[in-house]
Design an enzyme around this catalytic site. Sequence first.
Site, PDB file in Angstrom:
ATOM      1  N   LYS A 137      -2.660  -2.620   7.740  1.00 50.76           N
ATOM      2  CA  LYS A 137      -3.944  -2.142   8.241  1.00 50.76           C
ATOM      3  C   LYS A 137      -4.395  -2.941   9.456  1.00 50.76           C
ATOM      4  O   LYS A 137      -4.244  -4.157   9.498  1.00 50.76           O
ATOM      5  CB  LYS A 137      -5.009  -2.266   7.140  1.00 50.76           C
ATOM      6  CG  LYS A 137      -5.031  -1.088   6.174  1.00 50.76           C
ATOM      7  CD  LYS A 137      -6.247  -1.182   5.281  1.00 50.76           C
ATOM      8  CE  LYS A 137      -6.356   0.054   4.399  1.00 50.76           C
ATOM      9  NZ  LYS A 137      -7.552   0.001   3.538  1.00 50.76           N
ATOM     10  N   ARG A 151       0.846  -1.182   0.000  1.00 49.23           N
ATOM     11  CA  ARG A 151       0.000   0.000   0.000  1.00 49.23           C
ATOM     12  C   ARG A 151       0.888   1.241   0.000  1.00 49.23           C
ATOM     13  O   ARG A 151       2.028   1.196   0.444  1.00 49.23           O
ATOM     14  CB  ARG A 151      -0.906   0.011   1.229  1.00 49.23           C
ATOM     15  CG  ARG A 151      -1.876  -1.161   1.311  1.00 49.23           C
ATOM     16  CD  ARG A 151      -2.744  -1.050   2.558  1.00 49.23           C
ATOM     17  NE  ARG A 151      -3.733  -2.118   2.630  1.00 49.23           N
ATOM     18  CZ  ARG A 151      -3.567  -3.255   3.297  1.00 49.23           C
ATOM     19  NH1 ARG A 151      -2.423  -3.478   3.939  1.00 49.23           N
ATOM     20  NH2 ARG A 151      -4.513  -4.178   3.314  1.00 49.23           N
ATOM     21  N   ARG A 198      -0.827  -1.761  -7.120  1.00 48.94           N
ATOM     22  CA  ARG A 198      -1.102  -2.852  -6.170  1.00 48.94           C
ATOM     23  C   ARG A 198      -2.098  -3.837  -6.785  1.00 48.94           C
ATOM     24  O   ARG A 198      -1.939  -5.054  -6.668  1.00 48.94           O
ATOM     25  CB  ARG A 198      -1.641  -2.265  -4.868  1.00 48.94           C
ATOM     26  CG  ARG A 198      -2.099  -3.283  -3.822  1.00 48.94           C
ATOM     27  CD  ARG A 198      -2.417  -2.532  -2.526  1.00 48.94           C
ATOM     28  NE  ARG A 198      -3.323  -3.256  -1.665  1.00 48.94           N
ATOM     29  CZ  ARG A 198      -2.952  -4.157  -0.752  1.00 48.94           C
ATOM     30  NH1 ARG A 198      -1.677  -4.467  -0.617  1.00 48.94           N
ATOM     31  NH2 ARG A 198      -3.849  -4.735   0.023  1.00 48.94           N
ATOM     32  N   HIS A 228      -2.390   2.597  -5.880  1.00 52.10           N
ATOM     33  CA  HIS A 228      -3.359   1.533  -5.663  1.00 52.10           C
ATOM     34  C   HIS A 228      -3.556   0.705  -6.932  1.00 52.10           C
ATOM     35  O   HIS A 228      -3.778  -0.510  -6.866  1.00 52.10           O
ATOM     36  CB  HIS A 228      -4.692   2.130  -5.212  1.00 52.10           C
ATOM     37  CG  HIS A 228      -5.430   1.270  -4.242  1.00 52.10           C
ATOM     38  ND1 HIS A 228      -4.880   0.821  -3.060  1.00 52.10           N
ATOM     39  CD2 HIS A 228      -6.688   0.751  -4.271  1.00 52.10           C
ATOM     40  CE1 HIS A 228      -5.752   0.079  -2.407  1.00 52.10           C
ATOM     41  NE2 HIS A 228      -6.856   0.020  -3.119  1.00 52.10           N
ATOM     42  N   HIS A 288      -5.145  -8.874   3.326  1.00 52.24           N
ATOM     43  CA  HIS A 288      -6.598  -8.793   3.449  1.00 52.24           C
ATOM     44  C   HIS A 288      -7.068  -9.644   4.632  1.00 52.24           C
ATOM     45  O   HIS A 288      -6.702 -10.811   4.743  1.00 52.24           O
ATOM     46  CB  HIS A 288      -7.273  -9.319   2.182  1.00 52.24           C
ATOM     47  CG  HIS A 288      -7.106  -8.411   1.004  1.00 52.24           C
ATOM     48  ND1 HIS A 288      -7.261  -8.845  -0.302  1.00 52.24           N
ATOM     49  CD2 HIS A 288      -6.793  -7.085   0.925  1.00 52.24           C
ATOM     50  CE1 HIS A 288      -7.060  -7.825  -1.126  1.00 52.24           C
ATOM     51  NE2 HIS A 288      -6.769  -6.755  -0.409  1.00 52.24           N
ATOM     52  N   TYR A 337     -10.328 -10.216  -7.448  1.00 45.34           N
ATOM     53  CA  TYR A 337      -9.353 -10.321  -8.528  1.00 45.34           C
ATOM     54  C   TYR A 337      -9.625 -11.500  -9.452  1.00 45.34           C
ATOM     55  O   TYR A 337      -9.066 -11.559 -10.542  1.00 45.34           O
ATOM     56  CB  TYR A 337      -7.941 -10.438  -7.943  1.00 45.34           C
ATOM     57  CG  TYR A 337      -7.520  -9.183  -7.220  1.00 45.34           C
ATOM     58  CD1 TYR A 337      -7.160  -8.047  -7.924  1.00 45.34           C
ATOM     59  CD2 TYR A 337      -7.516  -9.135  -5.831  1.00 45.34           C
ATOM     60  CE1 TYR A 337      -6.808  -6.894  -7.265  1.00 45.34           C
ATOM     61  CE2 TYR A 337      -7.160  -7.980  -5.167  1.00 45.34           C
ATOM     62  CZ  TYR A 337      -6.812  -6.855  -5.888  1.00 45.34           C
ATOM     63  OH  TYR A 337      -6.469  -5.706  -5.234  1.00 45.34           O
TER      64      TYR A 337
END
Length: 310
Positions: free
Chosen positions: A176, A152, A244, A241, A267, A276
């Site tokens: 995150k 990120r 990524r 992004h 994630h 994806y």
Amino acid sequence: MIASRGDDPALIDRFLEMMAAEAGAAKNTLAAYRRDLAGASELLGGTLGCATSGALVQLGEHWLPLASSSVARKASALRRFFAFLAEEGLRADDPSDALPRPGVARTLPRILDHADVDRLFAEIARRLEIDGSPANLRLSALVELLYGSGLRATELVSLPRNLIRHDQPFLILRGKGGRERLVPISDRARAAVASYAATLPREGAWLFPSGKAHLSRVRLFQLLRALAADAGINPERVSPHVLRHAFATHLLEGGADLRALQTMLGHADIATTQIYTHVDGRRLVELVNQRHPLADAPLSARVDAGRDHS
């Protein structure tokens, strides 16, 4: 700083700045986010930034007369807003699970194809051939890490000075929600970082320093837009992004396992990673036809095999 009553306008501004820099959001998208966030803030009496789960449930009830697509858009804006607050340490929790989840299809991420990525790296190589300056070496390291490791933007610009080592093909990163994950670093990326790091003074906290702090997300975004323009790619299509997303999409096309990809991207929920798979449906069908144990067996043999097991 922890979000409190009256902080909403400043928090919304900070969030939109991040969206412009990290996600490359267009002006119309930013305007829509501002409307949705400001509207939610007004309904909650200016306490959106410190809203409780109960307050968000009430907000969802207020949205009941709206079309499901409108509710989905508003809820999505608030989820990204609360995730941002948590990531920046402006909230200790993320109450967004209390927001409604109407059955609306998720928007597919913007991606670059292999030819676009090749053009970006060709432009970097051209620049380095003409001028191997620290600025060009830094750009090479930034893009190699974005596309080669799926970092990120915030994770990338705030990398500590000595976190990436030439003899270690991975690093442990806290992303995150404070979750740690294993991030692979390609040989190309480690070589690019080593070449760039050799231009830095020995002391310093950041791998990508700028002034008294580290490179900002806004500046990273600007560097990528300029690179895209010089590479003959519409700058509106390129952001940290997007690179990524390209990392994830191209790995999946190459046969990466979805669970492994989930780990590399950091994630929490594999449902986030599954978006994806939209780019890879044809390859997955071919994979089944080529690799399934019965792929090469004639139909009569498959029927007989089924009878034997019945």
